[in-house]
Scaffold this motif. Structure first.
Motif, PDB file in Angstrom:
ATOM      1  N   THR A   1       0.733  -1.366   0.055  1.00 19.41           N
ATOM      2  CA  THR A   1       0.123  -0.003   0.000  1.00 19.41           C
ATOM      3  C   THR A   1       0.971   1.424   0.067  1.00 19.41           C
ATOM      4  O   THR A   1       1.877   1.332   0.757  1.00 19.41           O
ATOM      5  N   ARG A   2       0.310   2.061  -0.880  1.00 18.87           N
ATOM      6  CA  ARG A   2       1.456   3.231  -1.169  1.00 18.87           C
ATOM      7  C   ARG A   2       0.812   4.575  -0.025  1.00 18.87           C
ATOM      8  O   ARG A   2      -0.469   4.501   0.194  1.00 18.87           O
ATOM      9  N   ARG A   3       1.770   4.845   0.820  1.00 16.68           N
ATOM     10  CA  ARG A   3       1.498   5.684   2.060  1.00 16.68           C
ATOM     11  C   ARG A   3       1.190   7.073   1.537  1.00 16.68           C
ATOM     12  O   ARG A   3       1.941   7.680   0.676  1.00 16.68           O
ATOM     13  N   SER A   4       0.112   7.564   1.966  1.00 18.81           N
ATOM     14  CA  SER A   4      -0.059   9.036   1.352  1.00 18.81           C
ATOM     15  C   SER A   4      -0.554  10.066   2.690  1.00 18.81           C
ATOM     16  O   SER A   4      -1.460   9.705   3.500  1.00 18.81           O
ATOM     17  N   SER A   5       0.267  10.963   2.882  1.00 21.60           N
ATOM     18  CA  SER A   5       0.130  11.861   4.119  1.00 21.60           C
ATOM     19  C   SER A   5      -1.393  12.626   3.789  1.00 21.60           C
ATOM     20  O   SER A   5      -2.172  12.798   4.812  1.00 21.60           O
ATOM     21  N   ASP A   6      -1.759  12.726   2.658  1.00 22.39           N
ATOM     22  CA  ASP A   6      -3.011  13.413   2.163  1.00 22.39           C
ATOM     23  C   ASP A   6      -3.952  12.474   2.506  1.00 22.39           C
ATOM     24  O   ASP A   6      -5.258  12.910   3.294  1.00 22.39           O
ATOM     25  N   GLN A   7      -4.191  11.167   2.269  1.00 17.50           N
ATOM     26  CA  GLN A   7      -4.979  10.255   2.532  1.00 17.50           C
ATOM     27  C   GLN A   7      -5.200  10.378   3.917  1.00 17.50           C
ATOM     28  O   GLN A   7      -6.357  10.043   4.563  1.00 17.50           O
ATOM     29  N   ALA A   8      -3.929   9.877   4.754  1.00 18.88           N
ATOM     30  CA  ALA A   8      -3.832   9.732   6.051  1.00 18.88           C
ATOM     31  C   ALA A   8      -4.710  11.062   6.814  1.00 18.88           C
ATOM     32  O   ALA A   8      -5.513  10.766   7.740  1.00 18.88           O
ATOM     33  N   LYS A   9      -4.393  12.139   6.356  1.00 17.88           N
ATOM     34  CA  LYS A   9      -5.094  13.452   6.917  1.00 17.88           C
ATOM     35  C   LYS A   9      -6.720  13.388   6.860  1.00 17.88           C
ATOM     36  O   LYS A   9      -7.704  13.656   7.743  1.00 17.88           O
ATOM     37  N   ARG A  10      -7.064  12.640   5.791  1.00 16.87           N
ATOM     38  CA  ARG A  10      -8.352  12.957   5.311  1.00 16.87           C
ATOM     39  C   ARG A  10      -9.440  11.901   6.374  1.00 16.87           C
ATOM     40  O   ARG A  10     -10.133  12.038   7.107  1.00 16.87           O
ATOM     41  N   TRP A  11      -8.420  10.628   6.654  1.00 16.54           N
ATOM     42  CA  TRP A  11      -8.956   9.654   7.595  1.00 16.54           C
ATOM     43  C   TRP A  11      -9.033  10.375   9.178  1.00 16.54           C
ATOM     44  O   TRP A  11      -9.801  10.104   9.937  1.00 16.54           O
ATOM     45  N   GLU A  12      -7.845  11.000   9.277  1.00 21.27           N
ATOM     46  CA  GLU A  12      -7.882  11.860  10.595  1.00 21.27           C
ATOM     47  C   GLU A  12      -8.784  12.830  10.915  1.00 21.27           C
ATOM     48  O   GLU A  12      -9.602  12.738  11.979  1.00 21.27           O
TER      49      GLU A  12
ATOM     50  N   LYS B   1      -2.700   3.812   8.708  1.00 19.23           N
ATOM     51  CA  LYS B   1      -2.218   2.632   7.633  1.00 19.23           C
ATOM     52  C   LYS B   1      -1.494   3.750   6.569  1.00 19.23           C
ATOM     53  O   LYS B   1      -0.391   3.246   6.075  1.00 19.23           O
ATOM     54  N   TYR B   2      -2.228   4.849   6.435  1.00 21.28           N
ATOM     55  CA  TYR B   2      -1.553   5.589   5.229  1.00 21.28           C
ATOM     56  C   TYR B   2      -0.516   6.565   5.804  1.00 21.28           C
ATOM     57  O   TYR B   2      -0.002   7.772   5.014  1.00 21.28           O
ATOM     58  N   THR B   3      -0.235   6.917   7.003  1.00 23.71           N
ATOM     59  CA  THR B   3       0.661   7.815   7.472  1.00 23.71           C
ATOM     60  C   THR B   3       2.099   7.153   7.032  1.00 23.71           C
ATOM     61  O   THR B   3       2.418   6.206   7.410  1.00 23.71           O
ATOM     62  N   PRO B   4       2.702   8.048   6.553  1.00 24.09           N
ATOM     63  CA  PRO B   4       4.205   7.578   6.224  1.00 24.09           C
ATOM     64  C   PRO B   4       5.256   7.384   7.410  1.00 24.09           C
ATOM     65  O   PRO B   4       4.975   7.931   8.367  1.00 24.09           O
ATOM     66  N   ALA B   5       5.840   6.359   7.385  1.00 19.88           N
ATOM     67  CA  ALA B   5       6.656   5.898   8.462  1.00 19.88           C
ATOM     68  C   ALA B   5       7.346   6.640   9.187  1.00 19.88           C
ATOM     69  O   ALA B   5       8.065   6.912  10.374  1.00 19.88           O
ATOM     70  N   ASP B   6       7.947   7.710   8.253  1.00 20.03           N
ATOM     71  CA  ASP B   6       8.777   9.006   9.168  1.00 20.03           C
ATOM     72  C   ASP B   6       8.373   9.897   9.852  1.00 20.03           C
ATOM     73  O   ASP B   6       8.537  10.748  10.205  1.00 20.03           O
ATOM     74  N   TYR B   7       6.933   9.827   9.722  1.00 17.94           N
ATOM     75  CA  TYR B   7       6.014  10.854  10.473  1.00 17.94           C
ATOM     76  C   TYR B   7       5.667  10.420  11.919  1.00 17.94           C
ATOM     77  O   TYR B   7       4.641  10.182  12.250  1.00 17.94           O
ATOM     78  N   LYS B   8       6.838  10.196  12.822  1.00 18.85           N
ATOM     79  CA  LYS B   8       6.549   9.590  14.024  1.00 18.85           C
ATOM     80  C   LYS B   8       5.691  10.446  14.803  1.00 18.85           C
ATOM     81  O   LYS B   8       4.951   9.945  15.561  1.00 18.85           O
ATOM     82  N   GLN B   9       6.022  11.774  14.940  1.00 18.65           N
ATOM     83  CA  GLN B   9       5.069  12.520  15.636  1.00 18.65           C
ATOM     84  C   GLN B   9       3.577  12.571  15.239  1.00 18.65           C
ATOM     85  O   GLN B   9       2.710  12.491  16.239  1.00 18.65           O
ATOM     86  N   THR B  10       3.328  12.382  13.919  1.00 18.34           N
ATOM     87  CA  THR B  10       1.743  12.107  13.584  1.00 18.34           C
ATOM     88  C   THR B  10       1.405  10.761  14.139  1.00 18.34           C
ATOM     89  O   THR B  10       0.143  10.793  14.395  1.00 18.34           O
ATOM     90  N   PHE B  11       2.094   9.757  13.832  1.00 14.23           N
ATOM     91  CA  PHE B  11       1.799   8.485  14.242  1.00 14.23           C
ATOM     92  C   PHE B  11       1.501   8.347  15.730  1.00 14.23           C
ATOM     93  O   PHE B  11       0.560   7.692  15.944  1.00 14.23           O
TER      94      PHE B  11
END
Length: 87
Positions: free
Chosen positions: A1-12, A36-46
């Protein structure tokens, strides 16, 4: 699955609306997708998403899962004050 911060934000955002509406099960589902869609290097968001999921689990009185998420969020970002207030 391609991770997308935009998609992650929509689900958030959907998760936040679900939480505000007391739809905690939907909130958890939406946060799972945000994670699932939050990029691995976005530790604070995760860690923030884990903290929010912990709060939803608390509302459902699933304290074991709430504590697991709070601990995981704290390990990722020990300086995050929201983790402390979530537990």
């Amino acid at each position: 699955t391609r991770r997308s911060s935009d998609q992650a934000k929509r689900w958030e955002v959907r998760a936040a609306h679900a939480f505000d509406s007391s739809a905690y099960t939907f909130c958890i589902d939406y946060l799972n997708l945000a994670l699932k869609y939050t990029p691995a290097d976005y530790k604070q968001t995760f860690s923030l998403l884990l903290c929010r999921r912990s709060q939803a689990f608390q509302q459902l009185r699933n304290y074991e899962r709430a504590l697991e998420d709070a601990k995981a969020a704290s390990m990722m970002n020990p300086d995050m004050s929201e983790v402390i207030t979530a537990v």
